[in-house]
Design an enzyme around this catalytic site. Structure first.
Site, PDB file in Angstrom:
ATOM      1  CD  GLU A 145      84.790  25.098  34.558  1.00 36.81           C
ATOM      2  OE1 GLU A 145      85.163  24.516  33.632  1.00 36.81           O
ATOM      3  OE2 GLU A 145      86.583  25.874  35.223  1.00 36.81           O
ATOM      4  CE1 TYR A 146      78.126  20.431  33.977  1.00 34.91           C
ATOM      5  CE2 TYR A 146      79.953  20.191  33.249  1.00 34.91           C
ATOM      6  CZ  TYR A 146      78.885  19.736  34.572  1.00 34.91           C
ATOM      7  OH  TYR A 146      79.356  18.506  34.979  1.00 34.91           O
ATOM      8  CD  GLU A 205      83.195  22.094  31.987  1.00 36.44           C
ATOM      9  OE1 GLU A 205      83.217  20.978  32.118  1.00 36.44           O
ATOM     10  OE2 GLU A 205      82.926  23.136  33.325  1.00 36.44           O
TER      11      GLU A 205
END
Length: 325
Positions: A126-127, A153
Site C-alpha cells: 500500500e502507498y 498500490e
C-alpha cells in the site's frame, strides 16, 4: 524567499505518459484459466488488509490466480474468517508463499518489503512504499536483482473522481490550480510526514499535470491541539502554479476541495460522479497482470518514474518544512 528545486536524476518520461496506460484496463480484466496459483500472505489486517483478504477469498478473475495462505499480524488473532494467522518467519521461509501483500503502517513498509524481496517473494505494498526516496530506489533495484514484481498500490488513480478529472483536464491549458484535503489527525510516527501520508493527492496532481517542481513549502503545527496545516507551492513544466494543502485536526471532516483554472474555463470542486466500487480489487487485477508479464517495459518504466518522482517531491517538501523550524 521561494526556491525552485531541481528534479531527481532518474529517466525522464514522455509527456503525458507519467500515468500508466493500464488504469482503464481494470474494468475489463479477462484472463484464461490459470495454469498455477501464487501463494499469498497478507501482512497487516487493518482496513486495507481486511479488504485484501476479502477480495482474495471471493471468486474474482484475478483471485483465481492467487491462493491465500494466511496473514501476519503483531496481534495474536488466531484466524480471521477461517484464514489462519502465521508468523512472519514462517511467511518468509515458506515455499508455498510466493507473494506478500504489505498492508501495515507506512513506517514499517520498507523493512517488510526488504525482507520479503530478500526471501524471493513478489511484493504488493500500500502507498507510500517507503518514507524515503533513496530507500524506494534501493528496493526497486533489489526487486530487479531478484527478478520479482514490486507493486505500489495507488487506488486513488482508480477512483471515479480521478477518471472524471482526467477527462476534464486532457488537452486543456492550465493557468493555475489548487487542491485542499482535510481530515482528522494522523500519527506521524506511524504514517509519516504529511507529504508522505498525503501522497495520493500529490499523485493526482502529477498524474494530471506531469512532473512538478517544488517552489516553497510551510508547515503550521499546534501539537497540543492535534492540528497541522501543510501548504505547498508547486510548478508545472510550463511554469503554471499549483497549490497543495493538507489540513488535519479534530473535527475536520474528510473532504477534498479543488480548483483548476484553464484558458478555456474553470473547474471548481468535484461533482458527484458515482460510487467507487472495488478499487482494491482493480488494483489487484493490475498486480496479477504484472505477475503474468502482461505489462510492457515502457509501461512499467512510466509507472516507476511517476512513483519515484512523487516520493522525491514528498521528501523535498519534508526537508523544506523541517529547515524552517
Amino acid at each position: 524567499m521561494d526556491i525552485s528545486f531541481k528534479k531527481p536524476p532518474f529517466e525522464r518520461q514522455e509527456k503525458n505518459r507519467i500515468t500508466t496506460a493500464r488504469q482503464n484496463v481494470t474494468c475489463c480484466f479477462v484472463l484464461k484459466k490459470p495454469e498455477r496459483k501464487f501463494g499469498v500472505v497478507v501482512v497487516g489486517v487493518g482496513r486495507a488488509g481486511s479488504v485484501r483478504i476479502r477480495d482474495l477469498r471471493n471468486p474474482h478473475a484475478s483471485s483465481a490466480f492467487l491462493n491465500l495462505i494466511g496473514f501476519v499480524s503483531r496481534r495474536e488473532l488466531g484466524n480471521i474468517d477461517e484464514v489462519q494467522q502465521i508468523s512472519l518467519e514462517d511467511a518468509l521461509s515458506s515455499q508455498e508463499v510466493e507473494v506478500a501483500y504489505i498492508c501495515s503502517e507506512s513506517s514499517s513498509h520498507e523493512d517488510y518489503i526488504r525482507q520479503f524481496l530478500n526471501a524471493g517473494k513478489h511484493v504488493l505494498v500500500e502507498y507510500p512504499m517507503t518514507l524515503s526516496w533513496a530507500a524506494a530506489q534501493d528496493l526497486w533495484k533489489l526487486a530487479e536483482q531478484k527478478g520479482k514484481v514490486l507493486h505500489e498500490e495507488h487506488v486513488e488513480l482508480l477512483m471515479e473522481e480521478f477518471a472524471f478529472l482526467k477527462k476534464e483536464v486532457v488537452g486543456k491549458d492550465l493557468l493555475k490550480g489548487s487542491l485542499l484535503f482535510t481530515a482528522s489527525p494522523l500519527e506521524e510516527e506511524r504514517f509519516g510526514f504529511p507529504a508522505f501520508s498525503g501522497i495520493s493527492r500529490l499523485t493526482w496532481l502529477v498524474s494530471l499535470f506531469g512532473e512538478l517542481s517544488l517552489v516553497s513549502a510551510t508547515l503550521e503545527e499546534r501539537k497540543e491541539d492535534q492540528y497541522m496545516k501543510m501548504s505547498v507551492c508547486l510548478e508545472t513544466e510550463n511554469k503554471r502554479p499549483l497549490t497543495w494543502i493538507e489540513e488535519k485536526g479534530p473535527g475536520l471532516k474528510r473532504n477534498r476541495h479543488l480548483s483548476f483554472h484553464f484558458k478555456s474555463g474553470s473547474l471548481e470542486n468535484m461533482p458527484n460522479v458515482g460510487v467507487n466500487k472495488n478499487i482494491f480489487l482493480k488494483d489487484q487485477n493490475i498486480f496479477v497482470q504484472k505477475l503474468l508479464g502482461q505489462f510492457s517495459d515502457k509501461e512499467l518504466a512510466a509507472e516507476k518514474g511517476r512513483i519515484l518522482h512523487c516520493l522525491w517531491l514528498a521528501e523535498e517538501i519534508q526537508k523544506h518544512c523541517s529547515a524552517q523550524k
